[in-house]
Design an enzyme around this catalytic site. Sequence first.
Site, PDB file in Angstrom:
ATOM      1  CD  GLU A 229      48.926  42.334  39.294  1.00  0.00           C
ATOM      2  OE1 GLU A 229      49.133  41.811  40.409  1.00  0.00           O
ATOM      3  OE2 GLU A 229      47.768  43.114  39.212  1.00  0.00           O
ATOM      4  CD  GLU A 334      43.378  44.487  35.764  1.00  0.00           C
ATOM      5  OE1 GLU A 334      43.338  45.022  36.913  1.00  0.00           O
ATOM      6  OE2 GLU A 334      43.830  43.298  35.308  1.00  0.00           O
TER       7      GLU A 334
HETATM    8  C1  GLA Z   1      44.803  43.546  39.480  1.00  0.00           C
HETATM    9  C2  GLA Z   1      44.167  42.371  38.886  1.00  0.00           C
HETATM   10  C3  GLA Z   1      42.553  42.016  38.610  1.00  0.00           C
HETATM   11  C4  GLA Z   1      42.091  42.630  39.767  1.00  0.00           C
HETATM   12  C5  GLA Z   1      42.378  43.775  40.353  1.00  0.00           C
HETATM   13  C6  GLA Z   1      41.554  44.087  41.708  1.00  0.00           C
HETATM   14  O1  GLA Z   1      44.692  44.570  38.870  1.00  0.00           O
HETATM   15  O2  GLA Z   1      44.870  42.251  37.520  1.00  0.00           O
HETATM   16  O3  GLA Z   1      42.579  40.985  38.089  1.00  0.00           O
HETATM   17  O4  GLA Z   1      42.209  41.354  40.674  1.00  0.00           O
HETATM   18  O5  GLA Z   1      43.894  43.689  40.550  1.00  0.00           O
HETATM   19  O6  GLA Z   1      40.325  43.989  41.452  1.00  0.00           O
END
Ligand code: GLA
Length: 422
Positions: A229, A334
Site C-alpha cells: 500500500e 485479499e
Molecule cells: C489490508 C492489509 C491486510 C489487512 C486488511 C484488513 O488490506 O493488506 O493485511 O490488514 O487491510 O484486514
Amino acid sequence: MKTKEKECIMKKALLSLLTSLLVLSCIGCGAKKTQPETPAPAVTEASTAETTEEETPAPAEVIEPEAEAPQEEKVLPPAPDAYLKELFAEHNMKVGTCLTTQMIDNPTTSRLILDQFNSITMENSMKPDYIFNKQKSMETGDLVVEFNNDMIKMLDWAKANDMAVRGHTLVWHSQTPDWIFYEGFDTKNAFVSRDVMLKRMESYIKQMFEKLEEAGYADMFYAYDVVNEAWMEDGSMRESNWRTIIGDDYLWDAFYYANKYAPENIHLFYNDYNEQFKADTLVKFVNTLVDEDGNYLIDGIGLQAHLYTEDDLNGYFRAVEKLASTGLIVELTELDVSLGAWQKTLKGTDDNLRVQGKYFYDLVKGLFERADDGTIQMDALTFWGFADHMSWRKNASPLLYYKDLTPKYSFYGAMQMPEYAY
Ligand code: GLA
C-alpha cells in the site's frame, strides 16, 4: 308432595343444571384451546439473510399451521463434491484464505480450510507489528526479528498439512511499530538518519528470509509482499516513516534487499488496494523496480481485491490486464466482495446475496478465461477469509460461507456452479 321432597327435587335439578353448565363451559374452553394459533413466521434462509450477522434475530419457534401448505424453504442443496482447490488447480492456480490460530484450533474451520484451500496468508501474525523484539533491538543496536508463537504455530500447521504460504508483509506504513524508526529504538529520541534506516531495512529483510530458511519454512513460501500500500489513488506516494526517513527511493531499496536475500522460490510482490484506480500509477512504478541491467527486482503485483458488488467488473478486468501487461505475475491477494458500494453497503437479503453469487461467478470466470488464454499470468487467488462472521467487513457479508459454515451463493459463484449461485 311434601315440602321436603319438593326441596330435594329442586336441589337435584339445580345441581344437574349446574353440572351441565360446567361441562358445557369446559367443552368451550377445550374447543378454544385446540384452535390453531396464528403461526410465527418460519425462519427460512431468506428471512435470516435480510439482516447482517449481528442483527440476526433469535429464531422464532415455528408452529406449522395444519391446514396450510408448508412454506417453501430456500435452502441450498448441499454440494459435497465442490472443492475450490480442485477447480483452481484445473487453471493452474492455488487458492488461499487468510489464517488465524483460532481458525486452526477449531476442528470444523480447520477441516473446511484443508478441504477447500491449498494456500494461506497470515491475517496478522507476520505483519511488522508482530515480528520484532524491542528489548533485543535496544540491547544489540540492530533491529531484531523474532518469530512469534502464533506465526510458528500456523507455519507448523501449514507444513504438516502441505499448505503453500504467502508472506505478508515487510514494508508498510501501517501496523508497524514506531520505535523501529528512532535513535536507540526509543520514540523519545529523534528519527535515525537515512543511512541507519537503510541498514535497519536491510538487516530486517535479511533476517526474515534467513530465519525462514533456518527454521525449515522457506520452501513453503511462494510469494511475499515486500511492500504493501505505498501509492494513493491520485498517483502520489503515501506518507510513511520509511519514506520520510529514507526518501522516495525506499521502495526500490526494499525490493533491492528482498531480491538480494530471498530464496529463489519466493516471488517478490508489491501489494495494494483500489488497484482498479491505480493501475497506471502501478505500471509506471513497477517499471522503476529494475537493477542496473534492466532486470526486474519484482516478480508480481498483488491485487488486494476488496471489492463491492456494485463495482464495475469490466473496469476491473481492464485494470488486471493492464497490470499483467508488465509481464509480471498478478495475484488476487485479499479477495472479498462486500454487498453494495463503498460507504453504502447493503444487507444480506436473498436478492443481494444472489447478486453477490453472480459477481463471484463472473469475476472468477473472467480470471480463469484470461489465465487460460495467457492474457494474464495468474498463479494464485487468496480470499480474505471464508466465513462472513469472521471477516473484517462482516457487516457487508463479503465472503463464501454463512456463520454456520454452510456455503452461500457466493461460494457456488466462485465454484463456477451458476445453477446454485444466483
Ligand atoms: C489490508 C492489509 C491486510 C489487512 C486488511 C484488513 O488490506 O493488506 O493485511 O490488514 O487491510 O484486514
